[in-house]
Design an enzyme around this catalytic site. Structure first.
Site, mmCIF file in Angstrom:
data_model
loop_
_atom_site.group_PDB
_atom_site.id
_atom_site.type_symbol
_atom_site.label_atom_id
_atom_site.label_comp_id
_atom_site.label_asym_id
_atom_site.label_seq_id
_atom_site.Cartn_x
_atom_site.Cartn_y
_atom_site.Cartn_z
ATOM 1 N N HIS A 127 31.547 46.079 48.408
ATOM 2 C CA HIS A 127 32.806 45.885 48.385
ATOM 3 C C HIS A 127 33.238 46.942 49.591
ATOM 4 O O HIS A 127 34.506 46.801 49.845
ATOM 5 C CB HIS A 127 33.513 46.696 47.121
ATOM 6 C CG HIS A 127 33.373 45.770 45.884
ATOM 7 N ND1 HIS A 127 33.453 44.505 45.835
ATOM 8 C CD2 HIS A 127 33.160 46.299 44.614
ATOM 9 C CE1 HIS A 127 33.427 44.002 44.583
ATOM 10 N NE2 HIS A 127 33.066 45.128 43.904
ATOM 11 N N ARG A 149 40.285 36.523 48.819
ATOM 12 C CA ARG A 149 41.279 35.670 48.076
ATOM 13 C C ARG A 149 42.532 36.298 48.069
ATOM 14 O O ARG A 149 42.963 37.405 48.567
ATOM 15 C CB ARG A 149 40.601 36.372 46.492
ATOM 16 C CG ARG A 149 41.293 35.919 45.385
ATOM 17 C CD ARG A 149 40.828 36.210 44.017
ATOM 18 N NE ARG A 149 41.258 35.556 42.645
ATOM 19 C CZ ARG A 149 41.513 35.661 41.616
ATOM 20 N NH1 ARG A 149 40.720 37.050 41.336
ATOM 21 N NH2 ARG A 149 41.802 34.918 40.626
ATOM 22 N N SER A 157 44.492 40.518 39.093
ATOM 23 C CA SER A 157 43.119 40.687 38.365
ATOM 24 C C SER A 157 42.701 42.286 38.255
ATOM 25 O O SER A 157 42.346 42.814 37.422
ATOM 26 C CB SER A 157 42.201 40.112 39.210
ATOM 27 O OG SER A 157 40.843 40.043 38.781
ATOM 28 N N TYR A 212 38.089 32.409 47.756
ATOM 29 C CA TYR A 212 38.093 31.982 46.310
ATOM 30 C C TYR A 212 38.802 30.638 46.016
ATOM 31 O O TYR A 212 38.229 29.812 45.311
ATOM 32 C CB TYR A 212 38.732 33.056 45.513
ATOM 33 C CG TYR A 212 38.757 32.864 44.063
ATOM 34 C CD1 TYR A 212 38.179 33.723 43.243
ATOM 35 C CD2 TYR A 212 39.888 32.388 43.617
ATOM 36 C CE1 TYR A 212 38.022 33.611 41.817
ATOM 37 C CE2 TYR A 212 40.107 32.138 42.241
ATOM 38 C CZ TYR A 212 39.256 32.770 41.492
ATOM 39 O OH TYR A 212 39.285 32.744 40.178
ATOM 40 N N SER A 246 27.971 27.534 37.648
ATOM 41 C CA SER A 246 28.743 28.330 38.087
ATOM 42 C C SER A 246 30.359 28.185 37.726
ATOM 43 O O SER A 246 31.047 28.773 38.309
ATOM 44 C CB SER A 246 28.713 28.457 39.531
ATOM 45 O OG SER A 246 28.965 27.104 40.386
ATOM 46 N N ARG A 268 38.458 37.427 31.806
ATOM 47 C CA ARG A 268 39.614 37.735 31.031
ATOM 48 C C ARG A 268 40.416 36.381 30.557
ATOM 49 O O ARG A 268 40.959 36.486 29.565
ATOM 50 C CB ARG A 268 40.366 38.851 31.446
ATOM 51 C CG ARG A 268 41.216 38.354 32.750
ATOM 52 C CD ARG A 268 41.927 39.396 33.580
ATOM 53 N NE ARG A 268 42.679 38.806 34.665
ATOM 54 C CZ ARG A 268 43.700 37.990 34.617
ATOM 55 N NH1 ARG A 268 44.552 37.998 33.416
ATOM 56 N NH2 ARG A 268 44.394 37.810 35.886
HETATM 57 P P1 A3P Z 1 40.990 37.020 37.416
HETATM 58 O O1 A3P Z 1 40.960 38.302 36.957
HETATM 59 O O2 A3P Z 1 42.062 36.644 38.003
HETATM 60 O O3 A3P Z 1 40.525 36.150 36.411
HETATM 61 P P2 A3P Z 1 35.000 40.043 40.759
HETATM 62 O O4 A3P Z 1 33.983 39.257 40.244
HETATM 63 O O5 A3P Z 1 35.061 40.142 42.361
HETATM 64 O O6 A3P Z 1 35.565 41.435 40.039
HETATM 65 O O7 A3P Z 1 36.338 38.987 40.663
HETATM 66 C C1 A3P Z 1 36.663 38.744 39.163
HETATM 67 C C2 A3P Z 1 37.773 37.558 39.382
HETATM 68 O O8 A3P Z 1 36.574 36.266 39.362
HETATM 69 C C3 A3P Z 1 38.355 37.308 37.972
HETATM 70 O O9 A3P Z 1 39.484 36.851 38.525
HETATM 71 C C4 A3P Z 1 37.482 36.291 37.259
HETATM 72 O O10 A3P Z 1 38.259 35.529 36.350
HETATM 73 C C5 A3P Z 1 37.077 35.654 38.462
HETATM 74 N N1 A3P Z 1 35.886 34.648 38.106
HETATM 75 C C6 A3P Z 1 34.654 34.833 37.735
HETATM 76 N N2 A3P Z 1 33.808 33.722 37.489
HETATM 77 C C7 A3P Z 1 34.695 32.799 37.751
HETATM 78 C C8 A3P Z 1 34.381 31.390 37.949
HETATM 79 N N3 A3P Z 1 33.185 30.910 37.769
HETATM 80 N N4 A3P Z 1 35.247 30.668 38.437
HETATM 81 C C9 A3P Z 1 36.431 31.151 38.906
HETATM 82 N N5 A3P Z 1 36.897 32.408 38.868
HETATM 83 C C10 A3P Z 1 36.067 33.377 38.311
#
Ligand code: A3P
Length: 293
Positions: A127, A149, A157, A212, A246, A268
């Protein structure tokens, strides 16, 4: 369970247990003007990171927190692992051996010495802003996939994530959170500085960006693009398997194994009729209030 997922789950569980006992004001520390969570990072570690020697065949994913790094991280890991299995005679090694937490800046100061022993291709997520990454990444032209994103969804998020995890400061109201988000008080810094800093590298030959949103729109295309960028050769069938594994639903279903309890905070959203929905949309559709929603 893959070895590195155990390392992942153990580290996050420990951070949550420690976060539970800490005062809110001690949760973050500042290093070179940027906040980081004290449960998983330290100044000593950042000092040690400066000497980290990136390899030209390392596979790096960079993204601001909440940009979908766990998602794209799974895609990259799956691509590298599948490719390595198919080409066992090559020097490629299956990354289940990566016995380290995948985020470069998370762990302990000795991690970088241990990482020297890891076989290629090492998969690394981060990050960090580019100027806080080890210089060797740019000197050795290590390929970096930059994940972006849109800020509105990142902020939403991050708000839920911060309120769901004890190692991060929580916020009583959205307004309180939004002020912190817009004044750079977030762990890993200010979203717009992140975009600005990485924008300076946008034309570097070793950097490719993916959003994203484009991945959500067409996962198959995104997976293919990522494989091509890192020079990972998979059959159409293998690529389709990576695409299938995925999906949000597939990752949510598997999250107990891949992320432990942390998965409940990360994934979530709920999936209904193939649609991924946030709580607001779910509430609207059900037309009744949700407890803890
Ligand atoms: P939201 O909180 O908007 O749902 P990171 O991995 O960088 O922490 O990002 C988390 C975000 O990626 C979350 O967004 C999560 O839902 C989303 N995410 C994780 N897996 C995903 C998938 N397979 N498809 C779409 N979004 C995904």
């Amino acid at each position: 369970m893959a070895k590195n997922r155990k390392v992942f789950i153990d580290l996050v569980d420990k951070a949550i247990a420690t976060g539970d006992t800490m005062k809110s004001e001690d949760l973050l520390f500042s290093y070179k003007g940027i906040f980081y969570p004290a449960t998983v990072c330290s100044p000593e570690q950042f000092k040690a990171l400066e000497a980290f020697e990136a390899r030209s065949d390392d596979v790096i994913l960079a993204g601001y927190p909440k940009s979908g790094t766990n998602w794209v991280g799974q895609i990259i890991t799956d691509l590298v692992t599948t490719c390595a299995k198919t080409n066992e005679d090559e020097t490629n090694s299956v990354n289940d051996e990566l016995d380290e937490f995948p985020y470069l800046e998370v762990g302990d100061a000795e991690k970088y010495q241990r990482m020297k022993k890891l076989p290629s291709r090492r998969i690394i997520f981060t990050h960090l802003m580019p100027h806080n990454l080890p210089e060797s990444i740019f000197k050795n032209k290590t390929k970096v996939l930059l994940l972006l994103r849109n800020p509105k969804d990142v902020a939403t998020s991050y708000y839920h994530f911060s309120n769901g995890l004890s190692p991060l400061p929580s916020y009583e109201t959205w307004d309180e959170f939004f002020t912190a988000f817009m004044t750079g008080k977030m762990p890993w810094g200010f979203y717009f500085d992140y975009i600005f800093e990485w924008n300076r590298h946008i034309d570097d030959e070793n950097i490719m960006t993916i959003t994203y949103e484009e991945l959500k729109e067409n996962r198959a295309m995104g997976v293919k693009k990522i494989a091509e960028f890192f020079g990972l050769s998979l059959t159409e069938e293998e690529l389709q398997d990576v695409v299938d594994r995925s999906s949000f639903q597939a990752m949510k279903d598997n999250s107990e194994k891949t992320h432990g309890a942390f998965g409940n905070v990360l994934f979530r959203k709920v999936v209904e009729d193939g649609l991924v929905m946030g709580w607001t949309e779910v509430r609207q559709q059900r037309k009744k209030p949700l407890v803890n929603g």
